[in-house]
Design an enzyme around this catalytic site. Structure first.
Site, short mmCIF file in Angstrom:
data_model
loop_
_atom_site.label_atom_id
_atom_site.label_comp_id
_atom_site.label_asym_id
_atom_site.label_seq_id
_atom_site.Cartn_x
_atom_site.Cartn_y
_atom_site.Cartn_z
N SER A 180 12.42 42.04 25.41
CA SER A 180 12.58 41.33 26.68
C SER A 180 11.38 40.49 27.08
CB SER A 180 12.90 42.33 27.79
OG SER A 180 11.85 43.26 27.96
N HIS A 208 19.28 42.26 26.24
CA HIS A 208 19.09 40.81 26.20
C HIS A 208 19.83 40.16 25.04
CE1 HIS A 208 16.15 40.12 29.44
NE2 HIS A 208 15.80 41.37 29.20
N LYS A 239 23.04 41.17 32.98
CA LYS A 239 22.32 39.98 32.54
C LYS A 239 23.32 38.90 32.16
CE LYS A 239 17.97 42.27 31.35
NZ LYS A 239 18.24 43.57 31.99
#
Length: 391
Positions: A180, A208, A239
Protein backbone atom coordinates in the site's frame (compact mmCIF):
# COMPACT_ATOMS: atom_id res chain seq x y z
CA UNK A 1 -8.67 16.71 33.33
CA UNK A 2 -5.31 15.46 34.59
CA UNK A 3 -3.72 12.22 33.47
CA UNK A 4 -2.88 12.75 29.83
CA UNK A 5 0.09 15.06 30.21
CA UNK A 6 2.45 12.44 28.78
CA UNK A 7 0.33 12.21 25.66
CA UNK A 8 0.20 15.98 25.26
CA UNK A 9 3.99 16.10 25.61
CA UNK A 10 4.34 13.71 22.69
CA UNK A 11 1.85 15.72 20.63
CA UNK A 12 3.82 18.91 21.39
CA UNK A 13 7.00 17.23 20.16
CA UNK A 14 5.23 16.24 16.93
CA UNK A 15 4.16 19.86 16.43
CA UNK A 16 7.74 21.06 16.94
CA UNK A 17 9.00 18.49 14.41
CA UNK A 18 6.39 19.55 11.85
CA UNK A 19 4.76 16.09 11.79
CA UNK A 20 1.52 16.83 13.67
CA UNK A 21 -1.52 16.68 11.40
CA UNK A 22 -5.22 17.28 11.82
CA UNK A 23 -8.09 15.52 10.10
CA UNK A 24 -9.17 17.18 6.86
CA UNK A 25 -12.95 17.13 6.33
CA UNK A 26 -14.18 16.89 2.76
CA UNK A 27 -17.16 19.06 1.88
CA UNK A 28 -18.18 17.10 -1.22
CA UNK A 29 -18.53 13.56 -2.49
CA UNK A 30 -15.40 11.67 -3.51
CA UNK A 31 -14.43 12.28 -7.10
CA UNK A 32 -11.57 13.36 -9.31
CA UNK A 33 -11.99 16.71 -7.56
CA UNK A 34 -13.19 17.40 -4.01
CA UNK A 35 -13.97 20.49 -1.98
CA UNK A 36 -11.86 21.19 1.11
CA UNK A 37 -12.16 24.41 3.11
CA UNK A 38 -14.36 25.77 0.35
CA UNK A 39 -11.67 25.15 -2.27
CA UNK A 40 -12.02 22.69 -5.15
CA UNK A 41 -8.86 20.63 -5.54
CA UNK A 42 -7.75 17.61 -7.56
CA UNK A 43 -8.07 14.49 -5.38
CA UNK A 44 -4.98 12.28 -5.46
CA UNK A 45 -5.28 10.67 -2.02
CA UNK A 46 -8.41 8.56 -2.31
CA UNK A 47 -8.54 4.78 -2.70
CA UNK A 48 -11.61 5.20 -4.91
CA UNK A 49 -9.74 3.63 -7.85
CA UNK A 50 -12.71 3.11 -10.16
CA UNK A 51 -14.94 5.95 -8.98
CA UNK A 52 -17.53 3.49 -7.66
CA UNK A 53 -18.39 5.52 -4.55
CA UNK A 54 -20.87 7.43 -6.70
CA UNK A 55 -21.74 4.87 -9.38
CA UNK A 56 -25.44 5.17 -10.32
CA UNK A 57 -26.11 1.42 -10.20
CA UNK A 58 -24.66 1.13 -6.73
CA UNK A 59 -26.47 4.18 -5.40
CA UNK A 60 -29.72 2.84 -6.77
CA UNK A 61 -29.14 -0.57 -5.15
CA UNK A 62 -28.34 1.05 -1.80
CA UNK A 63 -31.41 3.29 -1.89
CA UNK A 64 -33.69 0.37 -2.75
CA UNK A 65 -32.28 -1.79 0.09
CA UNK A 66 -32.55 1.06 2.55
CA UNK A 67 -36.20 1.57 1.68
CA UNK A 68 -37.05 -2.13 1.84
CA UNK A 69 -34.98 -3.30 4.83
CA UNK A 70 -34.25 -0.16 6.87
CA UNK A 71 -30.96 1.41 7.89
CA UNK A 72 -29.57 -1.38 10.07
CA UNK A 73 -29.77 -5.08 10.92
CA UNK A 74 -29.99 -4.88 14.70
CA UNK A 75 -27.78 -7.83 15.54
CA UNK A 76 -24.62 -9.82 14.92
CA UNK A 77 -24.90 -12.36 12.15
CA UNK A 78 -24.69 -15.41 14.43
CA UNK A 79 -27.81 -14.36 16.33
CA UNK A 80 -30.33 -12.51 14.17
CA UNK A 81 -28.33 -10.19 11.93
CA UNK A 82 -27.92 -12.32 8.82
CA UNK A 83 -30.13 -11.24 5.95
CA UNK A 84 -30.53 -13.39 2.88
CA UNK A 85 -28.78 -10.65 0.93
CA UNK A 86 -25.65 -11.17 3.07
CA UNK A 87 -25.37 -14.79 2.02
CA UNK A 88 -26.36 -14.08 -1.58
CA UNK A 89 -23.57 -11.53 -1.84
CA UNK A 90 -21.01 -13.92 -0.35
CA UNK A 91 -21.97 -16.59 -2.87
CA UNK A 92 -21.58 -14.08 -5.71
CA UNK A 93 -18.24 -12.92 -4.30
CA UNK A 94 -16.90 -16.48 -4.02
CA UNK A 95 -17.87 -17.18 -7.62
CA UNK A 96 -16.19 -13.93 -8.70
CA UNK A 97 -13.00 -14.85 -6.85
CA UNK A 98 -13.05 -18.45 -8.18
CA UNK A 99 -13.12 -19.89 -4.66
CA UNK A 100 -15.42 -22.33 -2.90
CA UNK A 101 -16.76 -19.84 -0.35
CA UNK A 102 -16.43 -16.31 1.00
CA UNK A 103 -17.23 -14.51 4.25
CA UNK A 104 -17.61 -10.76 4.77
CA UNK A 105 -16.26 -8.90 7.80
CA UNK A 106 -16.91 -5.33 8.91
CA UNK A 107 -13.66 -4.03 7.41
CA UNK A 108 -10.49 -5.19 5.72
CA UNK A 109 -8.60 -4.50 8.95
CA UNK A 110 -10.85 -6.73 11.04
CA UNK A 111 -10.73 -9.44 8.37
CA UNK A 112 -6.98 -9.81 8.81
CA UNK A 113 -7.33 -9.71 12.57
CA UNK A 114 -10.14 -12.25 12.54
CA UNK A 115 -8.49 -14.72 10.20
CA UNK A 116 -5.00 -14.71 11.71
CA UNK A 117 -6.08 -14.68 15.35
CA UNK A 118 -8.47 -17.60 14.91
CA UNK A 119 -6.67 -20.11 12.68
CA UNK A 120 -3.20 -20.06 14.23
CA UNK A 121 -2.16 -21.56 17.58
CA UNK A 122 1.01 -22.21 19.55
CA UNK A 123 1.79 -25.22 17.32
CA UNK A 124 1.99 -22.99 14.24
CA UNK A 125 4.22 -20.35 12.71
CA UNK A 126 3.33 -17.34 10.57
CA UNK A 127 5.90 -16.06 8.08
CA UNK A 128 5.29 -12.44 7.09
CA UNK A 129 6.80 -9.94 4.65
CA UNK A 130 8.44 -7.13 6.61
CA UNK A 131 6.36 -4.45 4.84
CA UNK A 132 2.96 -6.06 5.27
CA UNK A 133 0.01 -3.86 6.24
CA UNK A 134 -0.58 -2.86 9.86
CA UNK A 135 -3.72 -5.01 10.00
CA UNK A 136 -1.62 -8.10 9.25
CA UNK A 137 0.91 -7.10 11.89
CA UNK A 138 -1.82 -6.59 14.49
CA UNK A 139 -3.50 -9.85 13.48
CA UNK A 140 -0.22 -11.69 14.03
CA UNK A 141 0.16 -10.05 17.45
CA UNK A 142 -3.18 -11.53 18.46
CA UNK A 143 -2.05 -15.10 17.75
CA UNK A 144 -0.13 -17.49 20.00
CA UNK A 145 1.81 -18.70 16.99
CA UNK A 146 5.51 -18.15 16.52
CA UNK A 147 6.39 -15.60 13.90
CA UNK A 148 9.16 -15.05 11.39
CA UNK A 149 9.68 -11.95 9.26
CA UNK A 150 11.28 -12.22 5.84
CA UNK A 151 12.93 -9.36 3.98
CA UNK A 152 10.64 -7.46 1.66
CA UNK A 153 9.80 -9.60 -1.42
CA UNK A 154 13.07 -11.46 -0.88
CA UNK A 155 12.56 -15.09 -1.85
CA UNK A 156 15.88 -16.27 -0.41
CA UNK A 157 14.87 -14.81 2.94
CA UNK A 158 11.45 -16.45 2.69
CA UNK A 159 12.95 -19.84 1.85
CA UNK A 160 15.32 -19.58 4.80
CA UNK A 161 12.35 -18.95 7.10
CA UNK A 162 10.55 -21.96 5.62
CA UNK A 163 13.59 -24.20 6.07
CA UNK A 164 13.84 -23.15 9.73
CA UNK A 165 10.16 -23.94 10.36
CA UNK A 166 9.83 -27.60 9.51
CA UNK A 167 8.65 -28.75 12.94
CA UNK A 168 5.45 -26.68 13.14
CA UNK A 169 1.96 -28.05 12.56
CA UNK A 170 1.17 -25.27 10.08
CA UNK A 171 3.37 -22.78 8.28
CA UNK A 172 1.41 -19.80 6.98
CA UNK A 173 3.03 -17.34 4.58
CA UNK A 174 1.30 -13.94 4.63
CA UNK A 175 1.85 -11.16 2.11
CA UNK A 176 0.17 -8.10 0.71
CA UNK A 177 -0.76 -8.55 -2.94
CA UNK A 178 -0.02 -4.89 -3.68
CA UNK A 179 1.97 -3.06 -1.04
CA UNK A 180 0.00 0.00 0.00
CA UNK A 181 2.85 2.46 0.53
CA UNK A 182 5.20 1.51 -2.32
CA UNK A 183 2.77 0.26 -4.96
CA UNK A 184 4.77 -2.82 -5.91
CA UNK A 185 3.26 -6.26 -6.50
CA UNK A 186 4.25 -9.32 -4.47
CA UNK A 187 6.12 -11.99 -6.48
CA UNK A 188 3.25 -14.40 -5.97
CA UNK A 189 4.32 -17.11 -8.46
CA UNK A 190 7.62 -17.55 -6.62
CA UNK A 191 5.86 -17.50 -3.24
CA UNK A 192 3.45 -20.19 -4.41
CA UNK A 193 6.30 -22.37 -5.65
CA UNK A 194 8.06 -22.12 -2.30
CA UNK A 195 4.86 -22.79 -0.39
CA UNK A 196 4.19 -25.91 -2.42
CA UNK A 197 7.79 -27.05 -2.04
CA UNK A 198 7.65 -26.75 1.76
CA UNK A 199 3.98 -27.67 2.26
CA UNK A 200 3.01 -24.24 3.59
CA UNK A 201 -0.25 -22.31 3.38
CA UNK A 202 -0.49 -18.90 1.71
CA UNK A 203 -2.61 -15.89 2.66
CA UNK A 204 -2.71 -12.88 0.33
CA UNK A 205 -4.16 -9.51 1.32
CA UNK A 206 -5.54 -7.98 -1.87
CA UNK A 207 -6.78 -4.69 -0.40
CA UNK A 208 -5.11 -2.63 -3.13
CA UNK A 209 -5.49 -5.28 -5.84
CA UNK A 210 -9.22 -6.01 -5.58
CA UNK A 211 -10.83 -4.22 -8.51
CA UNK A 212 -7.41 -3.28 -9.89
CA UNK A 213 -5.52 -6.42 -10.95
CA UNK A 214 -6.69 -9.61 -12.63
CA UNK A 215 -9.63 -10.27 -14.94
CA UNK A 216 -12.38 -7.76 -14.06
CA UNK A 217 -10.42 -6.86 -10.92
CA UNK A 218 -10.27 -10.32 -9.34
CA UNK A 219 -6.91 -9.59 -7.71
CA UNK A 220 -3.30 -10.74 -7.71
CA UNK A 221 -4.06 -14.46 -7.55
CA UNK A 222 -6.01 -14.27 -10.79
CA UNK A 223 -3.53 -11.74 -12.23
CA UNK A 224 -0.82 -14.43 -12.04
CA UNK A 225 -3.15 -17.27 -13.13
CA UNK A 226 -2.85 -18.90 -9.70
CA UNK A 227 -6.53 -19.60 -9.04
CA UNK A 228 -6.83 -22.67 -6.82
CA UNK A 229 -3.22 -22.51 -5.59
CA UNK A 230 -3.56 -19.83 -2.88
CA UNK A 231 -5.32 -20.94 0.28
CA UNK A 232 -6.68 -17.64 1.63
CA UNK A 233 -7.50 -14.43 -0.21
CA UNK A 234 -8.35 -11.39 1.89
CA UNK A 235 -9.53 -8.09 0.48
CA UNK A 236 -11.44 -4.92 1.14
CA UNK A 237 -14.75 -3.65 -0.15
CA UNK A 238 -13.90 -0.04 0.66
CA UNK A 239 -11.25 0.85 -1.92
CA UNK A 240 -11.82 0.00 -5.59
CA UNK A 241 -15.15 -1.61 -4.68
CA UNK A 242 -16.18 1.78 -3.32
CA UNK A 243 -18.27 0.85 -0.28
CA UNK A 244 -17.32 -0.72 3.07
CA UNK A 245 -16.17 -4.03 4.49
CA UNK A 246 -13.62 -6.78 4.09
CA UNK A 247 -13.80 -10.34 2.88
CA UNK A 248 -12.03 -13.67 3.02
CA UNK A 249 -12.34 -15.96 0.00
CA UNK A 250 -11.27 -19.54 0.55
CA UNK A 251 -12.80 -22.94 1.29
CA UNK A 252 -16.14 -23.77 2.91
CA UNK A 253 -14.15 -25.27 5.80
CA UNK A 254 -12.45 -21.96 6.54
CA UNK A 255 -15.72 -20.02 6.17
CA UNK A 256 -17.51 -22.30 8.62
CA UNK A 257 -14.61 -22.11 11.07
CA UNK A 258 -14.46 -18.32 10.98
CA UNK A 259 -18.20 -18.07 11.60
CA UNK A 260 -17.58 -19.91 14.87
CA UNK A 261 -14.15 -18.52 15.82
CA UNK A 262 -13.58 -15.19 14.08
CA UNK A 263 -14.06 -12.71 16.91
CA UNK A 264 -14.64 -9.55 14.81
CA UNK A 265 -17.33 -11.48 12.92
CA UNK A 266 -18.87 -12.90 16.09
CA UNK A 267 -19.04 -9.68 18.05
CA UNK A 268 -19.87 -7.00 15.47
CA UNK A 269 -23.26 -6.09 14.06
CA UNK A 270 -23.63 -7.02 10.41
CA UNK A 271 -23.44 -4.55 7.55
CA UNK A 272 -26.52 -2.40 6.92
CA UNK A 273 -28.65 -3.50 3.96
CA UNK A 274 -27.59 -0.50 1.86
CA UNK A 275 -23.92 -1.42 2.26
CA UNK A 276 -24.47 -5.04 1.29
CA UNK A 277 -26.65 -4.16 -1.71
CA UNK A 278 -24.11 -1.64 -2.98
CA UNK A 279 -21.28 -4.17 -2.62
CA UNK A 280 -23.36 -6.72 -4.52
CA UNK A 281 -23.99 -4.22 -7.32
CA UNK A 282 -20.26 -3.44 -7.45
CA UNK A 283 -19.50 -6.99 -8.58
CA UNK A 284 -21.93 -6.51 -11.46
CA UNK A 285 -20.21 -3.25 -12.39
CA UNK A 286 -16.79 -4.97 -12.43
CA UNK A 287 -18.15 -7.65 -14.72
CA UNK A 288 -20.11 -5.32 -17.00
CA UNK A 289 -17.78 -2.30 -17.24
CA UNK A 290 -14.18 -3.51 -17.67
CA UNK A 291 -13.40 -0.22 -19.39
CA UNK A 292 -13.18 1.38 -15.93
CA UNK A 293 -10.13 -0.72 -15.10
CA UNK A 294 -8.63 -0.01 -18.53
CA UNK A 295 -9.06 3.74 -17.92
CA UNK A 296 -7.49 3.40 -14.47
CA UNK A 297 -4.35 1.83 -15.90
CA UNK A 298 -4.18 4.29 -18.79
CA UNK A 299 -4.32 7.18 -16.32
CA UNK A 300 -1.76 5.48 -14.11
CA UNK A 301 0.76 5.24 -16.94
CA UNK A 302 0.19 8.85 -17.97
CA UNK A 303 0.70 10.21 -14.46
CA UNK A 304 3.59 7.93 -13.49
CA UNK A 305 5.44 8.69 -16.73
CA UNK A 306 4.87 12.39 -16.12
CA UNK A 307 6.30 12.29 -12.61
CA UNK A 308 9.34 10.31 -13.71
CA UNK A 309 9.97 12.68 -16.62
CA UNK A 310 10.02 15.59 -14.19
CA UNK A 311 12.70 13.85 -12.14
CA UNK A 312 10.66 12.65 -9.18
CA UNK A 313 11.54 9.37 -7.49
CA UNK A 314 8.50 7.09 -7.59
CA UNK A 315 10.29 4.16 -5.98
CA UNK A 316 9.37 0.64 -7.06
CA UNK A 317 5.72 1.28 -7.85
CA UNK A 318 4.04 -0.91 -10.49
CA UNK A 319 0.42 0.08 -9.78
CA UNK A 320 -1.83 3.13 -9.39
CA UNK A 321 -0.29 3.56 -5.91
CA UNK A 322 2.55 5.93 -6.86
CA UNK A 323 4.66 7.39 -4.05
CA UNK A 324 6.64 10.55 -4.66
CA UNK A 325 9.63 9.98 -2.40
CA UNK A 326 10.80 12.93 -0.32
CA UNK A 327 12.62 11.52 2.71
CA UNK A 328 12.44 14.09 5.50
CA UNK A 329 9.14 13.96 7.40
CA UNK A 330 8.69 17.70 7.84
CA UNK A 331 9.59 18.40 4.19
CA UNK A 332 7.11 15.74 3.13
CA UNK A 333 4.27 17.52 4.92
CA UNK A 334 5.40 20.90 3.58
CA UNK A 335 5.36 19.45 0.07
CA UNK A 336 1.80 18.23 0.62
CA UNK A 337 0.70 21.60 2.03
CA UNK A 338 2.22 23.53 -0.88
CA UNK A 339 0.53 21.20 -3.37
CA UNK A 340 -2.80 21.99 -1.74
CA UNK A 341 -2.18 25.68 -2.28
CA UNK A 342 -1.67 24.86 -5.96
CA UNK A 343 -4.97 22.97 -6.14
CA UNK A 344 -3.84 19.37 -5.53
CA UNK A 345 -4.81 17.26 -2.52
CA UNK A 346 -2.04 14.68 -2.06
CA UNK A 347 -1.34 13.63 1.50
CA UNK A 348 2.12 13.20 2.98
CA UNK A 349 2.88 9.80 4.55
CA UNK A 350 5.56 9.69 7.25
CA UNK A 351 6.63 7.67 10.30
CA UNK A 352 5.11 5.57 11.85
CA UNK A 353 3.15 4.62 8.69
CA UNK A 354 6.48 4.29 6.87
CA UNK A 355 10.06 4.09 8.14
CA UNK A 356 11.78 7.24 9.37
CA UNK A 357 13.53 9.00 6.52
CA UNK A 358 11.19 7.37 3.99
CA UNK A 359 8.54 10.09 3.88
CA UNK A 360 6.58 10.34 0.67
CA UNK A 361 3.54 11.99 -0.87
CA UNK A 362 1.47 8.99 -1.88
CA UNK A 363 -0.64 9.55 -4.97
CA UNK A 364 -3.41 7.37 -6.37
CA UNK A 365 -4.99 8.22 -9.70
CA UNK A 366 -8.46 6.90 -10.53
CA UNK A 367 -10.56 6.06 -13.53
CA UNK A 368 -12.48 9.28 -12.92
CA UNK A 369 -9.55 11.60 -13.59
CA UNK A 370 -9.31 13.29 -16.95
CA UNK A 371 -5.96 13.72 -18.65
CA UNK A 372 -6.41 17.48 -18.26
CA UNK A 373 -6.75 17.13 -14.50
CA UNK A 374 -3.72 14.87 -14.30
CA UNK A 375 -1.64 17.30 -16.37
CA UNK A 376 -2.75 20.14 -14.10
CA UNK A 377 -1.60 18.05 -11.15
CA UNK A 378 1.75 17.34 -12.82
CA UNK A 379 2.24 21.06 -13.39
CA UNK A 380 1.63 21.66 -9.67
CA UNK A 381 4.11 18.92 -8.71
CA UNK A 382 6.72 20.48 -10.96
CA UNK A 383 6.24 23.97 -9.53
CA UNK A 384 6.29 22.90 -5.89
CA UNK A 385 9.01 20.29 -6.40
CA UNK A 386 11.37 22.90 -7.83
CA UNK A 387 10.43 25.46 -5.18
CA UNK A 388 11.30 23.04 -2.38
CA UNK A 389 14.40 21.61 -4.09
CA UNK A 390 12.95 18.11 -4.40
CA UNK A 391 13.64 18.13 -8.15
Amino acid sequence: MKGFEYLQKELNEMQEEGTFRTLIPLESAQGSKVTIKGKEVIQLSSNNYLGLTSHPKMKEAAEKANEEYGVGTGSVRTIAGTLKMHEDFEEKLAKFKHTEAALVFQSGFTTNQGVLSSILGKEDVVISDELNHASIIDGIRLTKADRKIYKHVDMESLESALKESGDYRTRLIVTDGVFSMDGNIAPLPEIVELAEKYDALIMVDDAHASGVLGDNGRGTVNHFNLDGRVHIQVGTLSKAIGVLGGYVASTKTLRDYLIHKGRPFLFSTSHPPAVTAANDAAIDVLLEEPELIEKLWDNTKFFKDGLNALGFDTGISETPVTPVMVGDDALTHKFSDELFEEGVFAQGIVFPTVQRGKGRVRTIVTAEHSKEELQEALDAFEKVGKKLGII
